[in-house]
Motif scaffolding. Structure first.
Motif, PDB file in Angstrom:
ATOM      1  N   THR A 146       0.851  -1.194   0.000  1.00 41.47           N
ATOM      2  CA  THR A 146       0.000   0.000   0.000  1.00 41.47           C
ATOM      3  C   THR A 146       0.885   1.241   0.000  1.00 41.47           C
ATOM      4  O   THR A 146       1.821   1.331   0.790  1.00 41.47           O
ATOM      5  N   GLN A 147       0.559   2.185  -0.882  1.00 44.90           N
ATOM      6  CA  GLN A 147       1.357   3.413  -1.007  1.00 44.90           C
ATOM      7  C   GLN A 147       0.424   4.612  -1.022  1.00 44.90           C
ATOM      8  O   GLN A 147      -0.338   4.780  -1.962  1.00 44.90           O
ATOM      9  N   THR A 148       0.406   5.455   0.021  1.00 47.72           N
ATOM     10  CA  THR A 148       1.141   5.309   1.270  1.00 47.72           C
ATOM     11  C   THR A 148       0.468   4.257   2.144  1.00 47.72           C
ATOM     12  O   THR A 148      -0.700   3.928   1.940  1.00 47.72           O
ATOM     13  N   THR A 149       1.225   3.775   3.143  1.00 50.70           N
ATOM     14  CA  THR A 149       0.707   2.695   3.964  1.00 50.70           C
ATOM     15  C   THR A 149      -0.365   3.190   4.922  1.00 50.70           C
ATOM     16  O   THR A 149      -0.564   4.387   5.113  1.00 50.70           O
ATOM     17  N   GLY A 182      -0.806   9.358  -5.125  1.00 54.25           N
ATOM     18  CA  GLY A 182      -0.488  10.754  -5.418  1.00 54.25           C
ATOM     19  C   GLY A 182       0.193  11.440  -4.255  1.00 54.25           C
ATOM     20  O   GLY A 182       1.122  12.239  -4.441  1.00 54.25           O
ATOM     21  N   ASN A 183      -0.247  11.150  -3.033  1.00 55.88           N
ATOM     22  CA  ASN A 183       0.382  11.750  -1.854  1.00 55.88           C
ATOM     23  C   ASN A 183       1.829  11.321  -1.725  1.00 55.88           C
ATOM     24  O   ASN A 183       2.706  12.114  -1.369  1.00 55.88           O
ATOM     25  N   ALA A 184       2.090  10.042  -2.015  1.00 54.59           N
ATOM     26  CA  ALA A 184       3.462   9.546  -1.934  1.00 54.59           C
ATOM     27  C   ALA A 184       4.332  10.193  -3.001  1.00 54.59           C
ATOM     28  O   ALA A 184       5.461  10.634  -2.723  1.00 54.59           O
ATOM     29  N   ALA A 185       3.840  10.265  -4.237  1.00 53.40           N
ATOM     30  CA  ALA A 185       4.622  10.849  -5.316  1.00 53.40           C
ATOM     31  C   ALA A 185       4.904  12.325  -5.059  1.00 53.40           C
ATOM     32  O   ALA A 185       6.016  12.812  -5.316  1.00 53.40           O
ATOM     33  N   ARG A 261      -1.357  16.164  -8.354  1.00 59.28           N
ATOM     34  CA  ARG A 261      -0.187  16.576  -7.571  1.00 59.28           C
ATOM     35  C   ARG A 261      -0.492  17.793  -6.699  1.00 59.28           C
ATOM     36  O   ARG A 261      -0.071  17.864  -5.537  1.00 59.28           O
ATOM     37  N   ARG A 262      -1.206  18.759  -7.249  1.00 58.24           N
ATOM     38  CA  ARG A 262      -1.548  19.942  -6.464  1.00 58.24           C
ATOM     39  C   ARG A 262      -2.358  19.576  -5.230  1.00 58.24           C
ATOM     40  O   ARG A 262      -2.099  20.055  -4.121  1.00 58.24           O
ATOM     41  N   SER A 263      -3.364  18.725  -5.427  1.00 56.13           N
ATOM     42  CA  SER A 263      -4.235  18.349  -4.309  1.00 56.13           C
ATOM     43  C   SER A 263      -3.470  17.539  -3.264  1.00 56.13           C
ATOM     44  O   SER A 263      -3.592  17.773  -2.058  1.00 56.13           O
ATOM     45  N   ALA A 264      -2.670  16.577  -3.720  1.00 57.86           N
ATOM     46  CA  ALA A 264      -1.915  15.737  -2.796  1.00 57.86           C
ATOM     47  C   ALA A 264      -0.870  16.541  -2.047  1.00 57.86           C
ATOM     48  O   ALA A 264      -0.687  16.377  -0.831  1.00 57.86           O
ATOM     49  N   ALA A 265      -0.161  17.415  -2.752  1.00 59.70           N
ATOM     50  CA  ALA A 265       0.869  18.214  -2.107  1.00 59.70           C
ATOM     51  C   ALA A 265       0.265  19.129  -1.045  1.00 59.70           C
ATOM     52  O   ALA A 265       0.859  19.347   0.025  1.00 59.70           O
TER      53      ALA A 265
END
Length: 364
Positions: A146-149, A182-185, A261-265
């Protein structure tokens, strides 16, 4: 129609609590006019294939579905034979939060491994990757990460590559549950491909819901031939949308550009702000790494229940007082600061000798 809830409210229970990003709603409205062929023969689903290949490589084949559990079940079901088994972390979402759907619906066996941080390693995989050819044991055929765990940690590119190499050497496949990929990337500042295709992942459950869409996830096959029959399995598993253009349009809004990416970052940044704020509150102990948009902490006795009278969040371990706080694409700095101020106020009411002692060393 007037909303039935306070549209200014923000909680820290889950990124699933957040609404739909305005750009996704606009994409749905734009896709709504006129007629388009059903069951994935529409122009939006065709465009989604192109967009995902732009992210994950020319061999990527995308199957839009309704939700993350469906994506995970279909991925594992397609990769494995009827007698197959999945090696995963004990804390993995497929094991703890999907009501045994991989086992009940797909007929698979989950072989779980305890981990200190939610992440598998080649050595941990070997605890369950054995008994090949033994008719008395379900046959390990895939490792699912799982990414992120579920513990908020992110696999590095090197960690996934090491797992993929080890798994493939055993004749197994690697599946990645990318609900928060997306959060991990965004946190690692790498493209999606670096954590999937280039790292050796065979099949990915590509997330959308936790990053601002309404109902849209996808199974993406990265290694050709590794997951046969997905067209049929998706229909059998009740994950084939007749009006698929509306599923695909949401994922296009997210991935045909940089909205993902914008939302996750932003969610990650709010979690970093939250962690920095609560670390300074006496009696509060942050318990795990904050690699993306999750913060875990032990709060003084009684504080969590009083805070939840105003703001929702979940206990992670009620016995130790550990809670999980999640940030989303729409979490605002003022939401974080207000919560930290409330936490400090409630923590100040707790006598110093009532603060919980640290959990024993080595606890998983």
């Amino acid at each position: 129609m007037h909303p039935l809830h306070d549209t200014d409210r923000r909680d820290f229970a889950s990124d699933n609590y957040a609404g739909v990003h305005p750009e996704v709603l606009a994409a749905l409205a734009a896709a709504n006019g006129g007629h388009q062929p059903a069951y994935g023969a529409d122009v939006y689903t065709a465009r989604l294939q192109e967009v995902v290949r732009g992210h994950l490589g020319p061999d990527a084949e995308t199957f839009p579905v309704f939700n993350g559990t469906g994506a995970n079940v279909l991925s594992l079901q397609a990769v494995l034979p009827r007698w197959g088994a999945v090696v995963c972390a004990e804390t993995a979402h497929v094991n703890t939060d999907e009501n045994a759907a991989p086992e009940r619906v797909a007929g698979l066996k989950l072989l779980t491994v305890p981990t200190p941080d939610g992440k598998l390693t080649p050595e941990l995989v070997d605890r369950q990757a054995w008994g090949f050819g033994d008719q008395h044991r379900a046959q390990p055929g895939v490792v699912s990460i799982t990414q992120t765990t579920e513990l908020g940690t992110a696999y590095s590119v090197e960690e996934i590559r090491a797992l993929a190499d080890h798994v493939h050497a055993l004749g197994m496949r690697l599946h990645l549950d990318g609900a928060r990929l997306g959060n991990a990337a965004a946190a690692l500042d790498v493209p999606l491909r670096a954590l999937t295709t280039d790292a050796g992942v065979d099949v990915v459950s590509l997330g959308g819901t936790k990053n601002g869409v309404l109902f849209a996830e996808a199974v993406v096959v990265l290694t050709p031939g590794s997951a046969p029959g997905l067209d049929f399995l998706r229909k059998m598993g009740m994950q084939l949308a007749s009006k698929m253009r509306f599923v695909s349009a949401q994922l296009l809004a997210l991935y045909d550009g940089d909205l993902w990416r914008r939302s996750a970052a932003h969610a990650n940044a709010m979690a970093a702000r939250l962690r920095a704020g609560i670390e300074d509150v006496p009696g509060v102990r942050v318990t795990r790494a904050t690699d993306a948009n999750a913060v875990f902490a032990v709060l003084p006795p009684g504080v969590a229940d009083r805070l939840r009278e105003r703001t929702r969040f979940y206990d992670w371990n009620a016995a130790t007082g550990e809670v999980r706080l999640m940030c989303a694409f729409d979490t605002r700095p003022e939401d974080v600061d207000a919560f930290v101020a409330q936490l400090a106020q409630e923590a100040a009411r707790v006598p110093a000798d009532a603060v919980r002692a640290p959990a024993p060393a080595g606890r998983v």
